[in-house]
Design a protein around this motif. Structure first.
Motif, PDB file in Angstrom:
ATOM      1  N   UNK A  26      -6.872   2.249   5.388  1.00 16.40           N
ATOM      2  CA  UNK A  26      -5.750   2.783   4.615  1.00 16.40           C
ATOM      3  C   UNK A  26      -5.740   4.301   4.493  1.00 16.40           C
ATOM      4  N   UNK A  27      -6.907   4.901   4.207  1.00 16.70           N
ATOM      5  CA  UNK A  27      -6.969   6.352   4.037  1.00 16.70           C
ATOM      6  C   UNK A  27      -6.599   7.081   5.324  1.00 16.70           C
ATOM      7  N   UNK A  28      -7.008   6.514   6.463  1.00 17.70           N
ATOM      8  CA  UNK A  28      -6.694   7.133   7.762  1.00 17.70           C
ATOM      9  C   UNK A  28      -5.189   7.084   8.017  1.00 17.70           C
ATOM     10  N   UNK A  29      -4.574   5.925   7.744  1.00 15.56           N
ATOM     11  CA  UNK A  29      -3.128   5.785   7.950  1.00 15.56           C
ATOM     12  C   UNK A  29      -2.378   6.744   7.039  1.00 15.56           C
ATOM     13  N   UNK A  30      -2.790   6.822   5.788  1.00 15.30           N
ATOM     14  CA  UNK A  30      -2.122   7.701   4.823  1.00 15.30           C
ATOM     15  C   UNK A  30      -2.227   9.160   5.257  1.00 15.30           C
ATOM     16  N   UNK A  31      -3.381   9.536   5.788  1.00 18.61           N
ATOM     17  CA  UNK A  31      -3.599  10.896   6.271  1.00 18.61           C
ATOM     18  C   UNK A  31      -2.640  11.225   7.408  1.00 18.61           C
ATOM     19  N   UNK A  32      -2.488  10.303   8.358  1.00 21.77           N
ATOM     20  CA  UNK A  32      -1.598  10.506   9.493  1.00 21.77           C
ATOM     21  C   UNK A  32      -0.136  10.553   9.063  1.00 21.77           C
TER      22      UNK A  32
ATOM     23  N   UNK B  67       0.826  -1.206   0.000  1.00 21.61           N
ATOM     24  CA  UNK B  67       0.000   0.000   0.000  1.00 21.61           C
ATOM     25  C   UNK B  67       0.866   1.264   0.000  1.00 21.61           C
ATOM     26  N   UNK B  68       1.870   1.310   0.875  1.00 18.11           N
ATOM     27  CA  UNK B  68       2.699   2.505   0.992  1.00 18.11           C
ATOM     28  C   UNK B  68       3.638   2.673  -0.198  1.00 18.11           C
ATOM     29  N   UNK B  69       4.134   1.553  -0.734  1.00 19.17           N
ATOM     30  CA  UNK B  69       4.971   1.620  -1.932  1.00 19.17           C
ATOM     31  C   UNK B  69       4.169   2.177  -3.106  1.00 19.17           C
ATOM     32  N   UNK B  70       2.914   1.719  -3.199  1.00 19.50           N
ATOM     33  CA  UNK B  70       2.012   2.188  -4.257  1.00 19.50           C
ATOM     34  C   UNK B  70       1.772   3.690  -4.145  1.00 19.50           C
ATOM     35  N   UNK B  71       1.843   4.203  -2.906  1.00 22.55           N
ATOM     36  CA  UNK B  71       1.613   5.641  -2.674  1.00 22.55           C
ATOM     37  C   UNK B  71       2.899   6.465  -2.681  1.00 22.55           C
ATOM     38  N   UNK B  72       3.979   5.868  -3.190  1.00 22.78           N
ATOM     39  CA  UNK B  72       5.193   6.631  -3.440  1.00 22.78           C
ATOM     40  C   UNK B  72       6.217   6.682  -2.320  1.00 22.78           C
TER      41      UNK B  72
END
Length: 462
Positions: free
Chosen positions: A106-112, A20-25
């Protein structure tokens, strides 16, 4: 590309977070134990650490402590179960940037993560310390309309224009730093810097350097000159959060600086004249810390020119809605959503819940609920399990009180059925909590199939 280290003893979680995090750069490393994770902190040097609290070898608080010793400015996000809200409060005291609760979104983790990586930290290289870091942002503390809130406003307005040192007492998450910023903003120093230091987040070895600064080569690892918080706050206000966590040795040096209003960087000879107002905060009475031998009495008297009590959120009645509306407005802007408000059921839950983590917990709950809401109003389904079921979870305490006052005359079959249902409710709830609300695992633990568990949860309104 920012580097993120994920520590979790569940290999599947590590794999999913990596993808997930790799996909988000992001560049991602994972570790399936706390000790292995700490080794990777040293080797990988991440920009952010995401760690589960419950690990197989050591817990998340130990990981947080050791990681902060290696990289003091490393933002750490801790994953906890929602039933572990008191654990979350403790890790925030220890210097965690934030916490996220299970189940994970996932969206919550990415936001934080994005918020943590945006947060500026004071770099070892003093040339990178800019004036903008010391400047105060507009204080946005919502006081509320309750009698206790009006008294707080009165105290803040009374002490703000003076040059008094102030001790701010309050539970973790109650808004002590926001009160300190408000005092600064209402003072004659409002155009000067406001500099905050979390004394609980910094190891004893580094606390002196953070407060007073150091010269290049003054100790191992001092590769460049560092400007301390006192210098950064010159002409303005220095806020020391959880001041009782400072070691006795650092307190001795702090007393001298406060008394003389002069500071020497560690390893330096030049005395720098200071004009700094000091505000400190603690979640325990400093008089109690003195009696335990944790805090110097002479330093206490230097700080105790005035003190302010910040009330817990549960003591403030309908003020909870003032804060909830404010956090909803902020989150709507952050997520680019337009959630209008809260259903009546949600408003009741917000009012009834005791908010152990105070404003910080409420803010996190509103953020998560807004993220999950698709309609115009936040409904109970978007709230964490323990908030919605808070009253039921207190059943055992209430039942004990009822049993003490019961007589044989009121123990009929209706009461027996109720007791059986409540016992079943408690068993299912305990099983769910043990497995972080994984229903398949909970069913196995209860020795029933998943479908039966779903039916029972539906009947018991879990």
């Amino acid at each position: 590309m920012s580097k993120i280290l994920v520590i979790d003893d569940d290999q599947d979680i590590c794999l999913l977070m990596n993808r997930f995090l790799t996909k988000n750069g992001y560049e991602v490393e994972t570790a399936i134990s706390g000790l292995l994770g700490l080794k990777k902190v040293k080797e990988f040097k991440p920009d952010l650490l995401l760690t589960d609290f419950k690990l197989g070898d050591i817990d998340g608080s130990e990981v947080l402590k050791k990681a902060k010793e290696m990289m003091p400015n490393l933002p750490v996000i801790v994953i906890t179960g929602y039933s572990d809200i008191k654990v979350a409060i403790n890790v925030m005291k220890m210097g965690a940037f934030d916490y996220v609760t299970k189940p994970l979104f996932p969206d919550e983790i990415l936001l934080n993560i994005k918020k943590a990586l945006k947060t500026e930290t004071v770099n070892e290289d003093s040339s990178k310390v800019t004036k903008s870091k010391a400047k105060n942002k507009e204080a946005n503390y919502i006081f509320g309309k309750s009698a206790i809130a009006k008294n707080l406003v009165k105290q803040v307005n009374l002490v703000a224009p003076t040059n008094f040192s102030v001790i701010i007492y309050g539970e973790s998450g109650s808004g002590k730093e926001a009160i300190a910023k408000t005092i600064h903003k209402k003072s004659k120093r409002k155009d000067g810097p406001f500099v905050a230091m979390d004394c609980g987040a910094i190891s004893n070895e580094l606390a002196g350097s953070e407060l007073f600064g150091h010269e290049k080569g003054s100790f191992t690892g001092a590769i460049q000159q560092k400007i301390g918080h006192f210098e950064l706050a010159n002409g303005g206000t220095l806020f020391l959060d959880e001041v009782a966590n400072l070691s006795y040795e650092v307190q001795v040096s702090l007393l001298r600086v406060v008394q003389e209003q002069k500071v020497k960087r560690i390893g330096g000879n030049k005395e720098i004249t200071l004009d700094v107002r000091i505000l400190v905060a603690s979640n325990e009475k400093l008089t109690e810390a003195i009696s335990k031998g944790k805090f110097r009495e002479d330093l206490y008297h230097r700080f105790n020119e005035f003190n302010v009590e910040v009330p817990a959120l549960r003591e403030r009645g309908n003020d909870v809605f003032e804060f909830a509306d404010y956090f909803l407005k902020e989150t709507n802007a952050e997520l680019e959503k337009n959630v209008k408000g809260f259903s009546e059921e949600v408003r009741k839950h917000l009012l009834d819940y005791p908010w152990y983590g105070n404003l910080r917990e409420l803010n996190n709950v509103i953020k998560r609920a807004t993220l999950l809401t698709e309609g115009e109003l936040i409904e109970a389904a978007s709230l964490p399990f323990e908030i919605v079921n808070h009253e039921k979870m207190l059943f055992s305490e209430k039942k004990e009180e009822t049993d003490k006052s019961s007589t044989p005359a009121n123990t009929g079959s209706g009461h027996l059925k109720m007791a059986a249902s409540e016992a079943e409710y408690q068993m299912i709830l305990e099983a769910l909590k043990k497995v972080n609300f994984n229903k398949s695992k909970a069913a196995a633990l209860l020795d029933i199939d998943r479908k039966t568990l779903y039916n029972k949860m539906k009947r018991l309104k879990i």
